[in-house]
Enzyme design. Structure first.
Site, PDB file in Angstrom:
ATOM      1  N   HIS A 120      -7.492  -5.861   0.147  1.00  0.00           N
ATOM      2  CA  HIS A 120      -6.270  -5.052   0.254  1.00  0.00           C
ATOM      3  C   HIS A 120      -5.154  -5.778   0.993  1.00  0.00           C
ATOM      4  O   HIS A 120      -4.061  -5.236   1.126  1.00  0.00           O
ATOM      5  CB  HIS A 120      -6.610  -3.735   0.970  1.00  0.00           C
ATOM      6  CG  HIS A 120      -5.590  -2.664   0.819  1.00  0.00           C
ATOM      7  ND1 HIS A 120      -5.124  -2.228  -0.410  1.00  0.00           N
ATOM      8  CD2 HIS A 120      -4.929  -1.914   1.745  1.00  0.00           C
ATOM      9  CE1 HIS A 120      -4.230  -1.274  -0.234  1.00  0.00           C
ATOM     10  NE2 HIS A 120      -4.085  -1.064   1.062  1.00  0.00           N
ATOM     11  N   ASP A 134      -9.876  -5.411  -4.082  1.00  0.00           N
ATOM     12  CA  ASP A 134      -9.369  -4.308  -3.263  1.00  0.00           C
ATOM     13  C   ASP A 134     -10.306  -3.099  -3.347  1.00  0.00           C
ATOM     14  O   ASP A 134     -10.543  -2.567  -4.429  1.00  0.00           O
ATOM     15  CB  ASP A 134      -7.964  -3.929  -3.735  1.00  0.00           C
ATOM     16  CG  ASP A 134      -7.230  -3.032  -2.758  1.00  0.00           C
ATOM     17  OD1 ASP A 134      -7.884  -2.337  -1.966  1.00  0.00           O
ATOM     18  OD2 ASP A 134      -5.986  -3.040  -2.791  1.00  0.00           O
ATOM     19  N   SER A 183       0.833  -1.198   0.000  1.00  0.00           N
ATOM     20  CA  SER A 183       0.000   0.000   0.000  1.00  0.00           C
ATOM     21  C   SER A 183       0.876   1.260   0.000  1.00  0.00           C
ATOM     22  O   SER A 183       1.667   1.460  -0.913  1.00  0.00           O
ATOM     23  CB  SER A 183      -0.961  -0.033   1.196  1.00  0.00           C
ATOM     24  OG  SER A 183      -1.980   0.911   1.051  1.00  0.00           O
TER      25      SER A 183
END
Length: 260
Positions: free
Chosen positions: A241, A213, A98
């Site tokens: 995610h 996601d 991320s």
């Protein structure tokens, strides 16, 4: 082995270094607003397979120092370089999840891939991060009701079912961060872009992304795959995610195969 590394005057980062005698080194960069402990289910396994696993809490997060400044991608990438220099790391695999993926990309660009032999991007917040609308919502929550913000992060993070106990553990990881650093990264994700950095990534790159996601759309992984030379994209069809947790056995095996 855990210790602190000074990255600038008055700022030390918390570093977890498992199996320092391992023959191949993996450096893990966590996502916002978590800590290196998000990779627990990699650290449970990979060191016992001969890998040296290093987890770094960015400034402002986990157990690292929490200064009021220094939350640009440039400074965060420089912090990683300071750790690399202190530990004299070379020929390592850099793994970023991320926002950690965005920091990894900036590290590759700003520090000319120093010491990195392979790059792994997991649901990376790149080449862009939060939209203005999403950033405004998170920023308002972070400044007024941060637990509510963290609950929204938890609720949107996973595709597969998580137990209430796991949810609480995950929730608390996010609250270890400082409020000001949590807010500062939201602004960085809103304002900074990484398009120019992508052309400077030249090492073999594995892009892993959950197709479900809700935080960073799968289309961004496809864009990274198009823009980064010598990259491969592996969709995780049962993940949101967090494929490093939701499909951890597949992820761990893929990581081992990629490193070789």
């Amino acid at each position: 082995m855990g210790y602190f590394v000074t990255v600038e005057s008055g700022v030390k980062l918390n570093v977890e270094d498992l199996n320092p005698e391992g023959t191949k080194t993996i450096v893990f960069l966590h996502g916002w607003p978590l800590s290196h402990k998000q990779f627990e289910y990699q650290f449970d396994v990979l060191p016992f397979m001969g890998y040296r696993c290093i987890g770094i809490d960015w400034r402002g997060f986990g157990k690292s120092d929490k200064p009021v400044s220094g939350y640009t991608f440039d400074r965060l990438a420089d912090d990683i370089r300071a750790v690399v220099d202190e530990l004299q790391l070379d020929n390592f695999t850099l793994v970023g999840h991320s926002t950690g993926g965005a920091i990894a990309i900036r590290y590759m660009s700003r520090h000319n891939s120093y010491g990195v032999s392979n790059l792994v991007l997991i649901d990376a917040a790149a080449p862009i991060g939060f939209s203005a609308e999403t950033a405004a919502r998170f920023l308002n929550q972070a400044l007024n009701d941060r637990p509510k913000m963290m609950q929204e992060v938890t609720d949107n993070f996973f595709f597969q079912y998580i137990t209430s106990s796991f949810s609480e553990w995950f929730f608390q990881l996010g609250l270890q961060a400082a409020g000001w650093s949590t807010s500062a990264i939201i602004i960085t994700l809103r304002d900074e872009q990484l398009y120019a950095d992508l052309k400077k990534v030249h090492v073999p790159t594995l892009i892993v992304h959950g197709v479900h996601d809700k935080v960073i759309p799968f289309a961004q992984a496809q864009e990274l795959n198009q823009q980064i030379k010598n990259s491969q994209l592996v969709p995780f069809h049962y993940s949101g995610h967090g494929p490093f947790w939701e499909e951890r056995e597949k992820f761990n095996q893929l990581l081992r195969e990629f490193i070789g």
